[in-house]
Design a protein around this motif. Structure first.
Motif, PDB file in Angstrom:
ATOM      1  N   ASP A 113       0.823  -1.206   0.000  1.00 38.27           N
ATOM      2  CA  ASP A 113       0.000   0.000   0.000  1.00 38.27           C
ATOM      3  C   ASP A 113       0.860   1.260   0.000  1.00 38.27           C
ATOM      4  O   ASP A 113       0.536   2.237  -0.673  1.00 38.27           O
ATOM      5  CB  ASP A 113      -0.928  -0.001   1.226  1.00 38.27           C
ATOM      6  CG  ASP A 113      -1.875  -1.177   1.226  1.00 38.27           C
ATOM      7  OD1 ASP A 113      -2.685  -1.283   0.288  1.00 38.27           O
ATOM      8  OD2 ASP A 113      -1.812  -2.002   2.155  1.00 38.27           O
ATOM      9  N   VAL A 114       1.951   1.244   0.759  1.00 39.85           N
ATOM     10  CA  VAL A 114       2.834   2.410   0.801  1.00 39.85           C
ATOM     11  C   VAL A 114       3.392   2.695  -0.588  1.00 39.85           C
ATOM     12  O   VAL A 114       3.363   3.832  -1.079  1.00 39.85           O
ATOM     13  CB  VAL A 114       3.979   2.206   1.802  1.00 39.85           C
ATOM     14  CG1 VAL A 114       4.909   3.414   1.801  1.00 39.85           C
ATOM     15  CG2 VAL A 114       3.439   1.967   3.203  1.00 39.85           C
ATOM     16  N   ASP A 216      22.517  10.948  -4.205  1.00 35.85           N
ATOM     17  CA  ASP A 216      22.560   9.693  -4.951  1.00 35.85           C
ATOM     18  C   ASP A 216      22.229   8.503  -4.062  1.00 35.85           C
ATOM     19  O   ASP A 216      21.903   7.426  -4.564  1.00 35.85           O
ATOM     20  CB  ASP A 216      23.945   9.483  -5.566  1.00 35.85           C
ATOM     21  CG  ASP A 216      24.236  10.448  -6.710  1.00 35.85           C
ATOM     22  OD1 ASP A 216      23.271  10.810  -7.414  1.00 35.85           O
ATOM     23  OD2 ASP A 216      25.406  10.848  -6.882  1.00 35.85           O
ATOM     24  N   ILE A 217      22.319   8.700  -2.759  1.00 36.07           N
ATOM     25  CA  ILE A 217      22.121   7.593  -1.817  1.00 36.07           C
ATOM     26  C   ILE A 217      20.800   7.693  -1.061  1.00 36.07           C
ATOM     27  O   ILE A 217      20.262   6.695  -0.599  1.00 36.07           O
ATOM     28  CB  ILE A 217      23.310   7.537  -0.824  1.00 36.07           C
ATOM     29  CG1 ILE A 217      24.593   7.235  -1.583  1.00 36.07           C
ATOM     30  CG2 ILE A 217      23.089   6.513   0.274  1.00 36.07           C
ATOM     31  CD1 ILE A 217      25.840   7.254  -0.716  1.00 36.07           C
ATOM     32  N   ILE A 218      20.223   8.891  -0.963  1.00 37.82           N
ATOM     33  CA  ILE A 218      19.030   9.085  -0.131  1.00 37.82           C
ATOM     34  C   ILE A 218      17.930   8.092  -0.482  1.00 37.82           C
ATOM     35  O   ILE A 218      17.313   7.483   0.397  1.00 37.82           O
ATOM     36  CB  ILE A 218      18.500  10.536  -0.270  1.00 37.82           C
ATOM     37  CG1 ILE A 218      19.505  11.530   0.304  1.00 37.82           C
ATOM     38  CG2 ILE A 218      17.159  10.689   0.449  1.00 37.82           C
ATOM     39  CD1 ILE A 218      19.126  12.988   0.077  1.00 37.82           C
ATOM     40  N   ARG A 219      17.663   7.896  -1.791  1.00 40.99           N
ATOM     41  CA  ARG A 219      16.560   7.028  -2.166  1.00 40.99           C
ATOM     42  C   ARG A 219      16.867   5.540  -1.965  1.00 40.99           C
ATOM     43  O   ARG A 219      15.990   4.698  -2.151  1.00 40.99           O
ATOM     44  CB  ARG A 219      16.113   7.278  -3.600  1.00 40.99           C
ATOM     45  CG  ARG A 219      17.055   6.810  -4.659  1.00 40.99           C
ATOM     46  CD  ARG A 219      16.349   6.580  -6.009  1.00 40.99           C
ATOM     47  NE  ARG A 219      15.577   7.713  -6.476  1.00 40.99           N
ATOM     48  CZ  ARG A 219      14.262   7.640  -6.717  1.00 40.99           C
ATOM     49  NH1 ARG A 219      13.616   6.511  -6.534  1.00 40.99           N
ATOM     50  NH2 ARG A 219      13.624   8.703  -7.179  1.00 40.99           N
ATOM     51  N   THR A 220      18.105   5.201  -1.593  1.00 41.34           N
ATOM     52  CA  THR A 220      18.427   3.798  -1.345  1.00 41.34           C
ATOM     53  C   THR A 220      17.988   3.347   0.042  1.00 41.34           C
ATOM     54  O   THR A 220      18.086   2.162   0.362  1.00 41.34           O
ATOM     55  CB  THR A 220      19.935   3.539  -1.509  1.00 41.34           C
ATOM     56  OG1 THR A 220      20.664   4.236  -0.484  1.00 41.34           O
ATOM     57  CG2 THR A 220      20.421   3.990  -2.867  1.00 41.34           C
ATOM     58  N   TYR A 221      17.513   4.278   0.870  1.00 45.91           N
ATOM     59  CA  TYR A 221      16.990   3.916   2.183  1.00 45.91           C
ATOM     60  C   TYR A 221      15.516   3.507   2.080  1.00 45.91           C
ATOM     61  O   TYR A 221      14.789   3.987   1.203  1.00 45.91           O
ATOM     62  CB  TYR A 221      17.122   5.086   3.159  1.00 45.91           C
ATOM     63  CG  TYR A 221      18.542   5.391   3.564  1.00 45.91           C
ATOM     64  CD1 TYR A 221      19.205   4.581   4.487  1.00 45.91           C
ATOM     65  CD2 TYR A 221      19.222   6.476   3.021  1.00 45.91           C
ATOM     66  CE1 TYR A 221      20.512   4.851   4.847  1.00 45.91           C
ATOM     67  CE2 TYR A 221      20.531   6.755   3.384  1.00 45.91           C
ATOM     68  CZ  TYR A 221      21.173   5.933   4.301  1.00 45.91           C
ATOM     69  OH  TYR A 221      22.479   6.200   4.651  1.00 45.91           O
ATOM     70  N   ALA A 222      15.087   2.645   2.970  1.00 49.52           N
ATOM     71  CA  ALA A 222      13.710   2.141   2.962  1.00 49.52           C
ATOM     72  C   ALA A 222      12.790   3.123   3.690  1.00 49.52           C
ATOM     73  O   ALA A 222      12.266   2.834   4.775  1.00 49.52           O
ATOM     74  CB  ALA A 222      13.654   0.751   3.608  1.00 49.52           C
ATOM     75  N   TRP A 223      12.581   4.279   3.068  1.00 50.73           N
ATOM     76  CA  TRP A 223      11.767   5.317   3.692  1.00 50.73           C
ATOM     77  C   TRP A 223      10.322   4.853   3.887  1.00 50.73           C
ATOM     78  O   TRP A 223       9.683   5.176   4.893  1.00 50.73           O
ATOM     79  CB  TRP A 223      11.792   6.583   2.839  1.00 50.73           C
ATOM     80  CG  TRP A 223      13.136   7.241   2.799  1.00 50.73           C
ATOM     81  CD1 TRP A 223      14.041   7.212   1.776  1.00 50.73           C
ATOM     82  CD2 TRP A 223      13.734   8.028   3.844  1.00 50.73           C
ATOM     83  NE1 TRP A 223      15.170   7.928   2.117  1.00 50.73           N
ATOM     84  CE2 TRP A 223      15.005   8.446   3.375  1.00 50.73           C
ATOM     85  CE3 TRP A 223      13.326   8.418   5.115  1.00 50.73           C
ATOM     86  CZ2 TRP A 223      15.870   9.232   4.129  1.00 50.73           C
ATOM     87  CZ3 TRP A 223      14.176   9.210   5.876  1.00 50.73           C
ATOM     88  CH2 TRP A 223      15.425   9.607   5.386  1.00 50.73           C
ATOM     89  N   GLY A 224       9.805   4.121   2.921  1.00 50.87           N
ATOM     90  CA  GLY A 224       8.429   3.646   3.037  1.00 50.87           C
ATOM     91  C   GLY A 224       8.237   2.702   4.208  1.00 50.87           C
ATOM     92  O   GLY A 224       7.222   2.760   4.915  1.00 50.87           O
ATOM     93  N   ALA A 225       9.220   1.819   4.434  1.00 45.13           N
ATOM     94  CA  ALA A 225       9.149   0.910   5.577  1.00 45.13           C
ATOM     95  C   ALA A 225       9.234   1.679   6.888  1.00 45.13           C
ATOM     96  O   ALA A 225       8.533   1.366   7.861  1.00 45.13           O
ATOM     97  CB  ALA A 225      10.277  -0.122   5.495  1.00 45.13           C
ATOM     98  N   ALA A 226      10.084   2.712   6.932  1.00 44.42           N
ATOM     99  CA  ALA A 226      10.209   3.527   8.143  1.00 44.42           C
ATOM    100  C   ALA A 226       8.910   4.268   8.444  1.00 44.42           C
ATOM    101  O   ALA A 226       8.445   4.308   9.589  1.00 44.42           O
ATOM    102  CB  ALA A 226      11.357   4.526   7.990  1.00 44.42           C
ATOM    103  N   VAL A 227       8.313   4.849   7.410  1.00 45.18           N
ATOM    104  CA  VAL A 227       7.057   5.579   7.587  1.00 45.18           C
ATOM    105  C   VAL A 227       5.949   4.642   8.060  1.00 45.18           C
ATOM    106  O   VAL A 227       5.157   4.981   8.946  1.00 45.18           O
ATOM    107  CB  VAL A 227       6.670   6.279   6.270  1.00 45.18           C
ATOM    108  CG1 VAL A 227       5.231   6.772   6.309  1.00 45.18           C
ATOM    109  CG2 VAL A 227       7.617   7.441   5.994  1.00 45.18           C
ATOM    110  N   LEU A 228       5.892   3.435   7.480  1.00 40.65           N
ATOM    111  CA  LEU A 228       4.860   2.473   7.890  1.00 40.65           C
ATOM    112  C   LEU A 228       5.089   2.008   9.322  1.00 40.65           C
ATOM    113  O   LEU A 228       4.143   1.883  10.103  1.00 40.65           O
ATOM    114  CB  LEU A 228       4.852   1.275   6.939  1.00 40.65           C
ATOM    115  CG  LEU A 228       3.753   0.248   7.193  1.00 40.65           C
ATOM    116  CD1 LEU A 228       2.360   0.879   7.064  1.00 40.65           C
ATOM    117  CD2 LEU A 228       3.881  -0.941   6.231  1.00 40.65           C
ATOM    118  N   GLY A 229       6.349   1.742   9.694  1.00 41.79           N
ATOM    119  CA  GLY A 229       6.639   1.339  11.067  1.00 41.79           C
ATOM    120  C   GLY A 229       6.246   2.408  12.069  1.00 41.79           C
ATOM    121  O   GLY A 229       5.703   2.123  13.142  1.00 41.79           O
TER     122      GLY A 229
END
Length: 384
Positions: A113-114, A216-229
């Motif tokens: 969903d994210v 170049d690296i920022i989008r390699t983090y799992a931001w969606g997983a962090a936001v959902l958590g």
């Protein structure tokens, strides 16, 4: 939920007959609803940087926001979150399973969903708290200025200070290093105001800067997983009757509900903009959203739901969606921890397999221990 009664006066009680699974019923808000105590109307904390989506963002930094993976978030217009809908969903949320318990069974908001709704990357390096020896030195390096002490609270800075100092960019500024500072400040505003707002909705942690150094690296983090958590954690804590607010990306939850239960709205679903995450269908300024704010309306609605009331698979085929939405699709159905700085919550899609087009077997015991919300990944006080 099941109920029980005694033969002497047919006394009906709320909650599960056996508390092996739902062990927190005695402190759950639904118990207070059953006891007919005064309704708690949750407040959704937000401080949206702009109400006009991408039109309110300085044009010079849009390429950097896109590069960082936050471009779709900036394109979401301001959408009101219904306190009635939010409150009723929290009444159905179970901290033990991280799912909504409905009359037809369980459903929940997942990594799928994210990605499909807002296009945040859900797979990648964990957004995990790490030691920062000099947080103000980090601010000077990446923002070009240290916030004054009057704008600081612990390791957090006022969102209003970021707005005042990085809201607009002069037309003649084209230095890439200066533009990067503005882009970082805007990402901080979206983090603190929309994606992971705290109960103040007025501050954001400068600790996020450690993840915003290299575009170049920022989008390699799992931001969606962090936001959902983070949303999971706040849904769980909001089931406490004494909690007046629900923090986190509550708009994401509302978008999820609109897609899964479209008859909540009296207006039809608007079309999805070509090549965009599905949630952006609600950002069209011509779209009029007709929704209720009445808690009793939503309680009656969800109490009457059946298996046919929910759209188990509301999304188009993945090949029709932009790559940002399907990034990480290989872990959509995985039981994994969701990490957000010092918070750890479990993603448990095995309990909602019908959302992935599968039959629902009897799930394994939930991964969430009873004391999970007292646990963080922090070390000693003031020590990361």
């Amino acid at each position: 939920m099941a109920s029980s009664s005694s033969s002497r006066g047919m006394r009906v009680t709320c909650g599960p007959v056996d508390d092996d699974l739902l062990s927190l019923q005695n402190i759950h808000v639904s118990q207070h609803v059953w006891n007919r105590e005064e309704d708690k109307r949750l407040i959704a904390r937000r401080a949206t940087p702009t109400r006009t989506g991408i039109a309110g963002v300085p044009q010079q930094i849009i390429p950097l926001l896109d590069q960082a993976g936050f471009g779709w978030i900036t394109r979401l217009n301001y959408i009101k979150v219904s306190p009635g809908l939010l409150t009723t969903l929290v009444e159905h949320w179970r901290p033990e399973t991280h799912t909504f318990h409905m009359p037809f069974g369980e459903c929940t908001i997942t990594l799928q969903d994210v990605g499909m709704l807002v296009g945040l990357p859900v797979d990648g390096e964990p957004v995990l708290s790490r030691g920062i020896p000099n947080i103000f030195g980090l601010a000077e390096e990446l923002l070009g200025v240290v916030p004054p002490q009057s704008e600081i609270k612990g390791h957090r800075v006022r969102l209003s200070w970021l707005t005042a100092n990085f809201g607009d960019i002069a037309d003649d500024i084209d230095d890439v290093h200066v533009l990067a500072r503005y882009a970082r400040a805007w990402i901080l505003r979206y983090l603190g105001g929309v994606l992971v707002p705290d109960r103040s909705s007025a501050y954001v942690s400068l600790r996020w800067l450690v993840f915003l150094r290299d575009f170049d690296i920022i989008r390699t983090y799992a931001w969606g997983a962090a936001v959902l958590g983070y949303l999971y954690r706040n849904l769980c804590t909001s089931t406490d009757y004494k909690t007046p607010t629900c923090d986190g990306f509550t708009l994401l939850l509302q978008l999820w509900a609109w897609e899964r239960f479209p008859t909540i709205l009296s207006s039809p679903l608007p079309p999805i903009p070509p090549g965009s995450p599905i949630g952006l269908r609600w950002s069209n300024t011509a779209t009029k959203i007709s929704m209720s704010d009445d808690i009793k309306f939503y309680r009656k609605y969800f109490d009457r739901t059946t298996r046919k009331s929910i759209i188990w698979q509301p999304y188009p085929p993945v090949e029709q969606m932009p790559g940002d939405c399907t990034q990480g699709m290989q872990i959509w159905g995985s039981i994994i921890p969701l990490l957000c700085l010092c918070i750890c919550e479990w993603h448990q899609p095995d309990r909602v397999m019908r959302q992935f087009g599968c039959q629902q077997p009897i799930p394994n015991p939930p991964m969430t221990p009873t004391n999970v919300h007292a646990l963080t990944l922090r070390g000693k006080v003031e020590d990361d």
